[in-house]
Design a protein around this motif. Structure first.
Motif, short mmCIF file in Angstrom:
data_model
loop_
_atom_site.label_atom_id
_atom_site.label_comp_id
_atom_site.label_asym_id
_atom_site.label_seq_id
_atom_site.Cartn_x
_atom_site.Cartn_y
_atom_site.Cartn_z
N ALA A 23 -33.30 -2.46 -4.77
CA ALA A 23 -33.18 -1.23 -5.56
C ALA A 23 -33.02 -1.56 -7.05
O ALA A 23 -33.63 -0.91 -7.92
N VAL A 24 -32.20 -2.55 -7.34
CA VAL A 24 -32.02 -2.94 -8.75
C VAL A 24 -33.32 -3.49 -9.32
O VAL A 24 -33.69 -3.20 -10.47
N ALA A 25 -34.05 -4.27 -8.49
CA ALA A 25 -35.32 -4.82 -8.96
C ALA A 25 -36.31 -3.70 -9.24
O ALA A 25 -37.10 -3.77 -10.20
N GLY A 26 -36.31 -2.64 -8.46
CA GLY A 26 -37.20 -1.51 -8.71
C GLY A 26 -36.93 -0.86 -10.05
O GLY A 26 -37.86 -0.47 -10.77
N LEU A 27 -35.62 -0.73 -10.41
CA LEU A 27 -35.28 -0.15 -11.70
C LEU A 27 -35.75 -1.05 -12.85
O LEU A 27 -36.32 -0.56 -13.86
N LEU A 28 -35.56 -2.36 -12.72
CA LEU A 28 -35.97 -3.28 -13.78
C LEU A 28 -37.49 -3.32 -13.91
O LEU A 28 -38.02 -3.39 -15.03
N ILE A 29 -38.20 -3.29 -12.76
CA ILE A 29 -39.67 -3.31 -12.83
C ILE A 29 -40.19 -2.04 -13.49
O ILE A 29 -41.17 -2.08 -14.26
N LEU A 30 -39.55 -0.90 -13.24
CA LEU A 30 -39.95 0.34 -13.93
C LEU A 30 -39.78 0.19 -15.43
O LEU A 30 -40.67 0.58 -16.22
N PHE A 31 -38.65 -0.38 -15.85
CA PHE A 31 -38.41 -0.56 -17.28
C PHE A 31 -39.44 -1.51 -17.89
O PHE A 31 -39.98 -1.25 -18.98
N VAL A 32 -39.78 -2.60 -17.19
CA VAL A 32 -40.78 -3.55 -17.69
C VAL A 32 -42.13 -2.87 -17.82
O VAL A 32 -42.86 -3.05 -18.82
#
Length: 708
Positions: A205-214
């Protein structure tokens, strides 16, 4: 390879062994090799399909260990989703300037259709899904996994000791103990793995948020710097693709989080999750209460009555339906009681494993078919009930079946696999028995009565009254077969009696005479010996109705070194009153047929010369004895008189075996079995030609003694 040699389980294991390495290579390829939007679309759909399959398996598991591979499956599904995130990020950043279709139809659909093309709304939707997944489901499932793992590991030594204690007490076999240990170890490994696997979901879930930001930041920079797009154009394209990519990954992640939470919160139950919840929400009182509360709430003026009142009515309807279903289920056993009557036998109820069997030809099926009245089935019910009372043990069910190998009008009776009777009957005719006092004769098909061997005729039903007037005894076909079956069961009662029946007699004795039962078996006699004695009594038509007296006789003889035959004779002498009353009523004198002193002396000498022999009589002597017994008893049998053949206790048992072979209905008793108060009446004496018997006995005495 033949179809019989194909093993689906083995084939599945081989396929899985080959698929896992290939799947890992595909994951690595998705991360490092650029893929086309078409392959990306296929991979996204496959990811959603796998997530749904994992969720369905988790919901259908009865207990967590039913899906023991879940931690590893969760890891692989997370890696697949992260690999797709890397591949989609590459496509979005490289081809995003070409338009929303550049990253594939799946991302475009999630970015435009599901959020209405407004990427601001998409950001909020993604944020809400992220909060639900990360803060609520993932955090709760992780806490449950952590606590379950701690308690499971703490309880592991106690469970192992309990298994060792049960094994030492004999409650478990070594194989069962090994399986229990394996289950306990698997449970500990599972909850330990789930405690760590829950971190995969949280990290995903945290990785999904970071990938969205990237994707958003990188897209804006690349769109404006490399492709000359304005801020609004770059935002509209790259933000829409980034949100679509995030939602495509977040929805499968949410499904996996739900599956993980469902697995770790499951309580062992014979039902799957839907069945367990359904069974616990099926109380009519709950829905009645819900309907009442909604109805009261709907009466408040400010409330939307058009919505609340129908909901109240729906709750009442569900409660009423559940109550009616519960009432029907409670009444079902009462309605089924007549069919469960142990004395009722129907065509569909007969047992395949029954020791008694009646096979009928195709022309006799109407006699046993319930749809056509089944006249014979009712007779069999009465026979079983009556014989069970007379013989003292439960007669097993009679298996009734049609046999196409038999002639159409034939039937066959088997007891313990042995054919004991067979004949033919005609369902549309009547059997007229010759009573011996005929006024006139009627025409018909000559035959012999299958039970007693009397002369008889098969006549049309229209001639029944004429035959009765002429002095015949007329019976219907069902009665003919039922009477034949009745006599066959009586003659073979000892073959129907076994160890289970002996145990049932002892168990019934325990309920009323516990001390007597305890001294009988196993303290006094082993169960096989009790069964053997009961079988010996039944062979000579001695019923077991009063098993208490038989048990008392056996207990009184405990400690004496008696062989099986000697034990039977000793018990018979102690229950002589029971044996005699099966021959004549208590108020009538006992008619007896005796041997002359010379014949009885010869019989005793033959037994002494061959002690313990089952057939101690020389063949010629035995034939002469049977011949003279026949001359004496046949007039009595024709008169249907009750009588007993009396012999000395020494030769009674072998003489009884000899007589039963020719005259099975003649009771052979010893003098010691007749109660002292019982009056007797000598109706015949065997020994009209003792000289011939003496010569036969002399010949026998010259030979060496032999034993069978």
């Amino acid at each position: 390879m033949s179809a019989a040699a194909f093993d689906p389980a083995k084939a599945g294991r081989v396929a899985a062994t080959a698929a896992l390495p290939a799947g890992m290579l595909v994951l690595v390829a998705l991360m490092v090799i650029p893929v086309s939007p078409t392959i990306l679309d296929i991979s996204f759909i496959a990811n959603i399909m796998i997530s749904l399959a994992i969720l369905m398996v988790a919901l259908s598991a009865s207990k967590p260990l039913d899906f023991s591979a879940f931690p590893t499956v969760l890891l692989l599904a997370t890696l697949l989703r992260l690999a797709l995130n890397v591949a989609s990020t590459r496509v979005v950043l490289v081809h995003g300037h070409e338009g929303t279709h550049a990253a594939g139809h799946v991302i475009e659909a999630f970015g435009q259709v599901l959020i209405g093309g407004d990427y601001i709304v998409g950001l909020f939707v993604f944020g809400v899904l992220l909060i639900i997944n990360l803060v609520v489901i993932t955090k709760g499932a992780g806490r449950v996994s952590e606590v379950s793992a701690r308690f499971t590991l703490d309880a592991l030594p106690g469970k192992q000791m309990a298994i060792d204690a049960d094994l030492g007490a004999g409650l478990l076999s070594p194989e069962e103990a090994k399986a229990r240990r394996q289950e306990v170890a698997t449970e500990a490994d599972f909850y330990g793995s789930m405690d760590g696997a829950s971190k995969f979901v949280k990290g995903d879930a945290v990785a999904g948020l970071l990938i969205l930001f990237v994707n958003i930041v990188g897209g804006l920079i690349l769109g404006m710097a490399n492709h000359g797009l304005s801020f609004s154009e770059a935002g509209g394209t790259y933000v829409t693709l980034a949100i679509g990519d995030a939602l495509v990954a977040q929805i499968p992640a949410l499904l996996l989080s739900i599956a993980a939470a469902a697995i770790v919160t499951r309580v062992a139950s014979p039902f799957d999750l839907s069945g367990q919840i359904g069974s616990q929400f099926s109380s009519p009182h709950v829905w009645m209460a819900v309907g009442g509360i909604l109805f009261v709430l709907g009466l408040v003026p400010a409330m939307p009555q058009m919505l609340i009142l129908p909901a109240s009515a729906l709750a009442f309807a569900m409660g009423w339906q559940m109550k009616r279903a519960a009432d029907n289920a409670a009444a079902a056993p009462e309605a089924a009681e007549p069919a469960a009557d142990p004395h009722h036998i129907a065509w569909a109820d007969v047992s395949e494993a029954s020791a008694c069997q009646l096979e009928v030809g195709y022309a006799l099926v109407s006699m046993v078919d319930e749809r056509k009245g089944a006249p014979l089935m009712g007779r069999i019910t009465g026979i079983r009930k009556q014989l069970s009372k007379e013989l003292g043990f439960v007669i097993p069910a009679v298996k009734v079946a049609d046999d196409l190998s038999l002639p159409g009008n034939a039937y066959r009776i088997s007891v313990a696999g042995v054919i004991v009777g067979e004949d033919e009957v005609y369902p549309n005719e009547m059997l007229a028995l010759d009573s011996g006092d005929l006024v006139t004769k009627v025409t018909g098909r000559p035959c012999k009565d299958p039970t007693f061997g009397l002369d008889a005729l098969w006549i049309p039903k229209a001639s029944q009254n004429d035959a009765i007037a002429a002095g015949y005894t007329v019976v219907d076909p069902a009665t003919v077969v039922a009477t034949h079956l009745n006599n066959s069961i009586i003659a073979s009662a000892s073959e129907l009696f076994g160890l289970d029946d002996a145990q049932a007699l002892i168990d019934h004795l325990k309920q009323h005479y516990p001390q007597l039962a305890a001294n009988l078996s196993p303290q006094g006699y082993a169960l096989p010996r009790v069964a053997a004695l009961c079988k010996a009594l039944l062979e000579e038509r001695v019923p077991l109705r009063d098993f208490r007296k038989i048990a008392e006789a056996m207990v009184a003889l405990t400690g004496q070194q008696l062989g099986d035959i000697e034990l039977v004779e000793a018990v018979r002498q102690r229950i002589g009153a029971l044996i005699v009353q099966t021959i004549v009523p208590s108020r009538m004198p006992l008619p007896v047929v005796t041997f002359s002193p010379e014949i009885e002396m010869l019989l005793n000498q033959a037994v002494r010369a061959n002690p313990g022999a089952e057939w101690p009589f020389e063949h010629g002597m035995a034939m002469k004895i049977v011949e003279q017994i026949g001359e004496a008893v046949e007039p009595l049998l024709l008169q249907t008189r009750s009588f007993a053949l009396v012999a000395s206790p020494l030769c009674r048992s072998p003489l009884s075996r000899l007589v039963r072979a020719t005259f099975p209905d003649v009771a052979v008793i010893s003098y010691l079995e007749i109660p002292p108060t019982k009056a007797t009446e000598i109706v015949a004496t065997i020994g009209a030609e003792p000289a011939r018997l003496t010569a036969a006995a002399a010949d026998q005495m010259k030979d060496e003694p032999h034993e069978s």
